[in-house]
Design a protein around this motif. Sequence first.
Motif, PDB file in Angstrom:
ATOM      1  N   PHE A 276     -27.927  25.836  78.350  1.00  0.00           N
ATOM      2  CA  PHE A 276     -28.345  24.075  78.575  1.00  0.00           C
ATOM      3  C   PHE A 276     -29.803  23.989  79.221  1.00  0.00           C
ATOM      4  N   LYS A 279     -33.557  23.851  77.300  1.00  0.00           N
ATOM      5  CA  LYS A 279     -33.307  22.211  75.854  1.00  0.00           C
ATOM      6  C   LYS A 279     -34.473  21.540  76.477  1.00  0.00           C
ATOM      7  N   ASP A 280     -34.464  20.980  75.534  1.00  0.00           N
ATOM      8  CA  ASP A 280     -35.284  20.001  75.728  1.00  0.00           C
ATOM      9  C   ASP A 280     -33.738  18.539  75.491  1.00  0.00           C
ATOM     10  N   LYS A 281     -33.924  17.471  76.758  1.00  0.00           N
ATOM     11  CA  LYS A 281     -32.218  16.894  77.348  1.00  0.00           C
ATOM     12  C   LYS A 281     -32.334  15.478  75.574  1.00  0.00           C
ATOM     13  N   GLU A 282     -33.089  15.294  74.746  1.00  0.00           N
ATOM     14  CA  GLU A 282     -33.400  14.515  74.071  1.00  0.00           C
ATOM     15  C   GLU A 282     -32.860  14.639  72.532  1.00  0.00           C
ATOM     16  N   MET A 284     -30.203  16.806  72.582  1.00  0.00           N
ATOM     17  CA  MET A 284     -29.012  17.282  72.377  1.00  0.00           C
ATOM     18  C   MET A 284     -28.291  16.585  72.287  1.00  0.00           C
ATOM     19  N   GLN A 285     -27.099  16.788  71.385  1.00  0.00           N
ATOM     20  CA  GLN A 285     -26.214  15.886  71.352  1.00  0.00           C
ATOM     21  C   GLN A 285     -25.141  14.576  72.420  1.00  0.00           C
ATOM     22  N   PRO A 286     -25.063  13.576  72.451  1.00  0.00           N
ATOM     23  CA  PRO A 286     -24.881  12.464  73.585  1.00  0.00           C
ATOM     24  C   PRO A 286     -23.967  13.301  74.265  1.00  0.00           C
ATOM     25  N   ARG A 289     -25.714  15.655  76.359  1.00  0.00           N
ATOM     26  CA  ARG A 289     -26.884  15.441  76.896  1.00  0.00           C
ATOM     27  C   ARG A 289     -26.508  14.711  78.779  1.00  0.00           C
ATOM     28  N   VAL A 292     -25.020  17.551  81.435  1.00  0.00           N
ATOM     29  CA  VAL A 292     -26.001  18.024  81.746  1.00  0.00           C
ATOM     30  C   VAL A 292     -26.571  17.225  82.721  1.00  0.00           C
ATOM     31  N   GLU A 293     -26.577  15.747  82.364  1.00  0.00           N
ATOM     32  CA  GLU A 293     -27.161  14.788  83.709  1.00  0.00           C
ATOM     33  C   GLU A 293     -26.147  14.710  84.448  1.00  0.00           C
TER      34      GLU A 293
END
Length: 797
Positions: A276, A279-282, A284-286, A289, A292-293
């Motif tokens: 997780f 990877k670039d957070k932008e 990722m699927q909503p 994301r 992860v947040e």
Amino acid sequence: MSMATTPEPQPPAPHAADSHDLIRVHGARENNLKDVSIEIPKRRLTVFTGVSGSGKSSLVFDTIAAESQRLINETYSAFLQGFMPNRARPEVDVLDGLTTAISVDQQRMGGDPRSTVGTATDANAMLRILFSRLGQPHIGPPSAYSFNTATVRASGAITVERGAKTKAEKATFTRTGGMCTRCEGRGKVSDIDLTQLYDDSKSIAEGAFTIPGWKSDNVWTVGIYAESGFLDPNKPIRRFTKKEMHDFLYREPTKVKVNGVNLTYEGLIPKIQKSFLSKDKEAMQPHIRAFVERAVTFTTCPECDGTRLSEGARSSKIAGISIADACGMEIRDLAEWVRGVHEPSVTPLLTALQGTLDSFTEIGLGYLSLDRSAGTLSGGEAQRVKMIRHLGSSLTDVTYVFDEPTIGLHPHDIQRMNDLLLRLRDKGNTVLVVEHKPEAIAIADHVVDLGPGAGTAGGTVCFEGTVDGLRASDTVTGRHLDDRATVKESVRKPTGALEIRGATANNLQGVDVDIPLGVLCVITGVAGSGKSSLVHGSVPAEEGVVSVDQSPIRGSRRSNPATYTGLLDPIRKAFAKANGVKPALFSANSEGACPTCNGAGVIYTDLAMMAGVATTCEDCEGKRFQASVLDYHLGGRDISEVLAMSVTEAEEFFADGEARTPAAHKILERLVDVGLGYLSLGQPLTTLSGGERQRLKLATHMAEKGGVYVLDEPTTGLHLADVEQLLGLLDRLVESGKSVIVIEHHQAVMAHADWIIDLGPGAGHDGGRIVFEGTPADLVADRSTLTGEHLAAYVGA
């Protein structure tokens, strides 16, 4: 006696070198420009106006500035050109009279966590030298105070050849750096919140994992932990022994056999980090994301307390101040401190540092600190930080190109920015400014108005001349130049309130405020007064709060409005259903792509250090799809014809008849709502202007099921005529039962608000307090704040 008449002395003929006082552009066709030909006076301030998407940036940045940069690059050797960005010649017939162009655009500064305001402006480099000369105790060279340099020690044998003899000698090497070893110069350490990964009251067999996509029947995720033999799958996680807990969370990769399959078992934390966090957070699927947040928390480094520096670097001081203290001060306070340092041996260094710090204050950024991460600056702040390099420059006869330098500026600060632009001009430079604000257009020596519309309806010069001439002209800009909004007679009543108590993010000083819900609430205040800190730092980021900020849209040249908004999915499915084939055929990034150009529509030829050439693909003629895919039709159109439609045309096409697609029609309606009806569905995102990108984001977010919308300066990049449309959109959002909170400097938006919360009175530590709460009419009548004074002047009260 007749007197001889002496002939009048003739003025000397003008020197040939003085005749080059114009930049001539003939036949510019970059992006949507339609054979534009203009003459721009040198050593004057020229403002380019026109609606968003009319071709201003295409003319100024992509034609004039780009060609100047390309010609300068060509003066370097072929070897050096190999390391430089390749620039193709802009689509233009003649460009004459160019001078060296310096572009100061709105691109956000690098998001690297180690990039700060100080490192971006060389102020840090000067401070490091200062501390290495005067700091007590002395700890080493300038690198010893750098949080980007780690301390390195090495020793070993080296072979030295002297004459015919070779001899082994012991050598040691030491480089003292100032990087904190715990956070590696980032100031923050990341921590994984284990409660977001599993429910420790359950066993693995009972479904303890709460990670998206981790299902109990998946051998690669849950299965490997249950069957590895290291853990008891039927024991609640909180009852694991110390060894089991270590194996569960941190075990090194180990080969195991699960149900006859060879797999690699590793602890949960390294597994999550690889799958997780790498990877670039932008991208990722909503829902991923959001996970992860929730699961990853960034906390201030406990060892360096967020200063990024080692203990040694923090211990060395000048007059009781360490370099960490200096970088943490507001820049205007640091400038005062530097004035108090008197040491003849470093006078030239102190003078240079003083000049840089004073430039920050002059440009309205004295409230920043040098340790502020560059990635957290707004677009307007980033542009002004870049300007600092040029303010003290000795260069003259340079062309400076600015992209909306007043973005993010309170009306009070715009006058200061105007003075800076005029100062650059008065030094003998040509200043080209793309701008929408009437206060900034007013100082122009020459105005070029592009339009009349946006996209394909723009790209022509509607007016050239003085500001008074523009005002009298019948162009869209001329008609709207003196537009003044009126304060609302009646305001909507709030349906509730969002309570914020004791907010202390950044410079906020224990703010208590109730933000009304169910109305249009505008947060105002000078730049740096704490508006974003209040809204983004204190409004709870819970479900139902939709935030549309100024961060840029990420997208390659394959991305377009149809892919970004999710519009292409229902269109592909409609085509597939109508023709009885797979949806993947109607994607230029998948099975339907033209095999010659891989669905790009053009073929890129890399010519090493020469500019790369893009030629239209001969097989698909730029349509991006295989010929067989274009035989399938929906409503009489093939997929390439649909992607070539404008949003307005497509909205009608998918509304009814054979092509009726409600899901696509809904997305297109939102795009029309935000004023993007002129964009074509297949237009690459890389060709959109800043204002267009922000409105595209707004259209996408309008689909979310949020009850509270938070918008950060939505008028950025909007023409005076488009602001009216934006206000209509905000009204529609409120009337549909939403609450809208807007951070804004534009007086038309303030006048249209139901409620205003004004922060101030100044910036940085002079701000962070609520100086007014109430209706716009009360603010105008009160005139007790800077915002009140400017709003009153704007509405003519």
